[in-house]
Write an enzyme that holds these catalytic residues in place. Structure first.
Site, PDB file in Angstrom:
ATOM      1  N   LYS A  78     -28.343  22.724  46.689  1.00 24.44           N
ATOM      2  CA  LYS A  78     -29.533  22.969  45.871  1.00 24.44           C
ATOM      3  C   LYS A  78     -30.754  23.095  46.774  1.00 24.44           C
ATOM      4  CE  LYS A  78     -32.437  20.192  42.728  1.00 24.44           C
ATOM      5  NZ  LYS A  78     -32.480  18.936  41.933  1.00 24.44           N
ATOM      6  N   ASP A 138     -27.499  25.108  36.845  1.00 25.13           N
ATOM      7  CA  ASP A 138     -28.822  25.599  37.248  1.00 25.13           C
ATOM      8  C   ASP A 138     -28.989  25.734  38.752  1.00 25.13           C
ATOM      9  OD1 ASP A 138     -28.935  22.880  37.856  1.00 25.13           O
ATOM     10  OD2 ASP A 138     -30.918  22.570  36.984  1.00 25.13           O
ATOM     11  N   ASN A 139     -28.156  25.095  39.527  1.00 26.49           N
ATOM     12  CA  ASN A 139     -28.184  25.229  40.984  1.00 26.49           C
ATOM     13  C   ASN A 139     -26.934  24.592  41.564  1.00 26.49           C
ATOM     14  OD1 ASN A 139     -30.830  23.080  40.415  1.00 26.49           O
ATOM     15  ND2 ASN A 139     -28.980  22.246  41.345  1.00 26.49           N
ATOM     16  N   ASP A 142     -26.705  20.459  34.987  1.00 26.69           N
ATOM     17  CA  ASP A 142     -27.861  20.198  35.847  1.00 26.69           C
ATOM     18  C   ASP A 142     -27.409  19.647  37.199  1.00 26.69           C
ATOM     19  OD1 ASP A 142     -30.401  19.738  36.779  1.00 26.69           O
ATOM     20  OD2 ASP A 142     -30.941  18.251  35.280  1.00 26.69           O
ATOM     21  N   ASP A 143     -27.687  20.385  38.261  1.00 22.55           N
ATOM     22  CA  ASP A 143     -27.315  19.954  39.620  1.00 22.55           C
ATOM     23  C   ASP A 143     -25.804  19.844  39.801  1.00 22.55           C
ATOM     24  OD1 ASP A 143     -30.013  19.802  40.134  1.00 22.55           O
ATOM     25  OD2 ASP A 143     -29.978  17.755  40.899  1.00 22.55           O
ATOM     26  N   HIS A 153     -27.244  15.482  37.162  1.00 23.26           N
ATOM     27  CA  HIS A 153     -28.439  15.212  37.971  1.00 23.26           C
ATOM     28  C   HIS A 153     -28.598  13.696  38.181  1.00 23.26           C
ATOM     29  CE1 HIS A 153     -32.713  15.095  39.097  1.00 23.26           C
ATOM     30  NE2 HIS A 153     -32.740  16.420  39.138  1.00 23.26           N
ATOM     31  N   CYS A 200     -33.920  23.513  39.725  1.00 20.71           N
ATOM     32  CA  CYS A 200     -33.958  23.237  38.284  1.00 20.71           C
ATOM     33  C   CYS A 200     -34.922  24.143  37.509  1.00 20.71           C
ATOM     34  CB  CYS A 200     -34.356  21.783  38.043  1.00 20.71           C
ATOM     35  SG  CYS A 200     -33.259  20.561  38.792  1.00 20.71           S
ATOM     36  N   HIS A 240     -38.160  21.175  31.177  1.00 19.46           N
ATOM     37  CA  HIS A 240     -38.595  21.297  32.578  1.00 19.46           C
ATOM     38  C   HIS A 240     -39.238  22.632  32.938  1.00 19.46           C
ATOM     39  CE1 HIS A 240     -37.648  19.969  36.998  1.00 19.46           C
ATOM     40  NE2 HIS A 240     -38.840  19.558  36.585  1.00 19.46           N
ATOM     41  N   ARG A 277     -34.307  27.568  35.072  1.00 16.11           N
ATOM     42  CA  ARG A 277     -34.519  27.492  33.624  1.00 16.11           C
ATOM     43  C   ARG A 277     -35.500  28.562  33.156  1.00 16.11           C
ATOM     44  NH1 ARG A 277     -32.222  22.359  32.367  1.00 16.11           N
ATOM     45  NH2 ARG A 277     -31.396  21.713  34.388  1.00 16.11           N
ATOM     46  N   LYS A 327     -32.656  19.121  28.608  1.00 14.89           N
ATOM     47  CA  LYS A 327     -33.749  19.134  29.586  1.00 14.89           C
ATOM     48  C   LYS A 327     -34.520  20.450  29.524  1.00 14.89           C
ATOM     49  CE  LYS A 327     -34.176  19.138  34.647  1.00 14.89           C
ATOM     50  NZ  LYS A 327     -33.541  18.723  35.912  1.00 14.89           N
TER      51      LYS A 327
END
Length: 537
Positions: free
Chosen positions: A381, A331-332, A40-41, A225, A78, A137, A82, A135
């Site tokens: 991001k 994710d990014n 994540d991130d 993240h 994010c 989201h 997903r 996560k």
């Protein structure tokens, strides 16, 4: 001519000969377990085999024993990423065109719609146990939780961010949910989310081992993240190692990327972002504070890798390590976000002033950290430049993924659905629960895994909050909102997007613009300035 006495014997012999020549019945190929691990991130160069200072021996081993794809893409944020990963559609088609904001437009409703299926829903029909930890989201209301979208069991964070040590709202009137299956869960003493996600995932696998079914696991880590939270023993490995400053760190990472063959020799390191001061202009106190932030950030990735090691050990213990395909990505790009106003609670603003190593702090990596994470690229991001959309991608699977390779073929999140179904020998559905399902946009990566020829995508498309891009072959057309001015880059010669060629290639700009406009209509994209504003992150 055979006598009547010998005829039965002759028939028996012929019959036996006939049976011996018949091809033996082939046992059905054992379907592999499938694991998707999502960071994540996390920026492009944030793991060891992509140039990082973080220690990631488990991911590095997966890459050495498998495949690294160096031109793989996400959806730059994010929740859109997903939604796209889970459904094999562009995020707008799945109902998460922006964030989890509630909007009246179907493509922007803020949760997965009924005209898409998740990988879990499709594989469950195909005889798989389906588990998720981490996560979610892509739907905050209980009727949109993972157990309602095909997962047999779930543990993790329903929302977009949280403390790693407790359940801690950070915006006014916010309710954050950690859930076990379909019930809220309250963490106890010693909780650290990265560890907890893995522990529950291993429990799910353990509980299902007697079923005889293969499993699909979607392990969506929260790390790294914000907030920057790590265990003291992990932070100790890195503290003090970044005092040379981000300029030297970026140069060192870039050199490692080239030595590893992740970027080609034409690639140049992007200049330090204009929003990042020169390291030497900082006071000693500021340098120490940033060294600690970078140490905590690396420690978070380190702990994620340790947990991936725990998963691999569980697979070995169960005798499933040779029949499991593992895919890893982010994710990014690196996040330049900060904890400064923007609707944060006053106590969170105060917690942002504490050292990142303090468990009660609430800090972020901001522009300086993200500029290191995304080496060699520009931007971060949220934007659709390479710094926002490019992810490291690793695939590992004995007997399926040909080992020791690096592949520069462009791939995308939309491909994971087709890849999983191909591995599982499951057909993508036309209907599900009496709903018409949109055709998948992705292609199976299994030929790439096996080192075979792959037709690949004619083009890949991107849109997030008005930031747009289209990539076709070596060409990439990109614009940022609100300027909305197309820029053209030759990614083979200029992966870092430093030289805009739009003025000298107007025909290519026109051609790619027409492709983007056609796709935007197909994918139900609405210009960002025309979207109704409602809801919150």
């Amino acid at each position: 001519m055979l006598s009547k006495k010998l005829l039965p014997l002759a028939l028996l012999l012929v019959s036996g000969l006939s049976l011996s020549l018949a091809p033996p019945t082939q046992p059905a190929a054992k379907k592999p377990n499938i694991v998707i691990i999502l960071a994540d991130d996390m920026g492009y160069s944030d793991i060891g085999c992509f140039g990082s200072d973080a220690r990631t021996p488990n991911l590095d081993a997966l890459a050495t024993g498998g495949l690294k794809m160096t031109n793989f893409y996400n959806a730059s944020r994010c929740c859109p990423s997903r939604a796209s990963l889970l459904t094999g559609l562009y995020q707008h088609q799945a109902g998460v065109g922006d964030m989890v904001n509630t909007r009246p437009q179907p493509a922007y409703q803020g949760y997965l719609n009924k005209n898409c299926v998740t990988i879990a829903e499709a594989l469950k029909v195909g005889g798989y146990n389906t588990f998720m930890a981490g996560k979610w989201h892509v739907g905050q209301a209980p009727e949109h939780w993972p157990v309602k979208r095909g997962f047999d069991h779930y543990f993790g964070l329903i929302d977009g961010a949280n403390s790693y040590f407790e359940n801690r709202p950070y915006r006014p009137n916010q309710k954050l949910t950690i859930a076990l299956d379909d019930k809220p869960y309250t963490p106890g003493p010693g909780y650290y989310s990265t560890d907890a996600y893995t522990d529950h995932a291993l429990e799910f696998i353990d509980q299902s081992k007697s079923s005889g079914k293969p499993f699909f696991l979607y392990l969506a880590y929260q790390a790294p993240h914000w907030p920057l939270h790590a265990r003291p023993e992990d932070i100790a490995k890195y503290k003090g190692k970044f005092m040379a400053g981000w300029d030297k760190l970026r140069e060192q990472r870039f050199q490692r990327l080239q030595n590893l063959g992740v970027v080609n020799k034409n690639t140049k390191l992007s200049p330090r972002d204009e929003r990042v001061p020169a390291w030497e202009s900082l006071s000693q106190e500021e340098k120490v504070r940033w060294d600690e932030k970078m140490a905590v950030y690396c420690a978070m990735i380190d702990r994620m890798d340790q947990n991936i090691g725990k998963l691999r050990q569980k697979l070995r213990d169960l005798g499933q390590d040779q029949n499991t395909v593992i895919m890893f990505l982010s994710d990014n790009g690196g996040s330049s976000e900060s904890i400064k106003g923007n609707g944060f609670l006053p106590e969170i603003i105060e917690a942002n002033k504490k050292p990142s190593s303090d468990p009660s702090s609430f800090t972020a990596y901001e522009f300086p950290g993200a500029n290191v994470s995304d080496v060699p690229f520009r931007f971060f991001k949220h934007w659709t430049y390479e710094g926002g959309t490019a992810t490291p991608f690793i695939a590992y699977g004995p007997g399926i993924v040909k080992p020791g390779r690096t592949d520069a073929t462009p791939g995308h999140l939309i491909d994971l659905m087709s890849t999983c179904l191909d591995l599982a020998q499951v057909t993508y559905p036309k209907t599900y629960n009496s709903n018409q399902i949109k055709p998948t946009e992705g292609l199976s990566l299994v030929p790439v895994f096996k080192g075979q020829s792959w037709r690949g995508h004619n083009a890949l498309f991107f849109e997030h909050e008005g930031n747009r891009a289209v990539r076709q072959g070596k060409w990439k057309l990109v614009s940022e909102f609100p300027a909305n001015k197309w820029q053209l880059y030759d990614l083979e010669a200029d992966r870092s997007e430093l030289h805009d060629l739009s003025a000298t290639n107007p025909q290519k700009v026109q051609e790619l613009t027409a492709m983007y406009d056609k796709w935007a209509t197909h994918a139900e994209v609405i210009p960002f300035e025309k979207l109704s504003k409602a809801g919150e992150y």
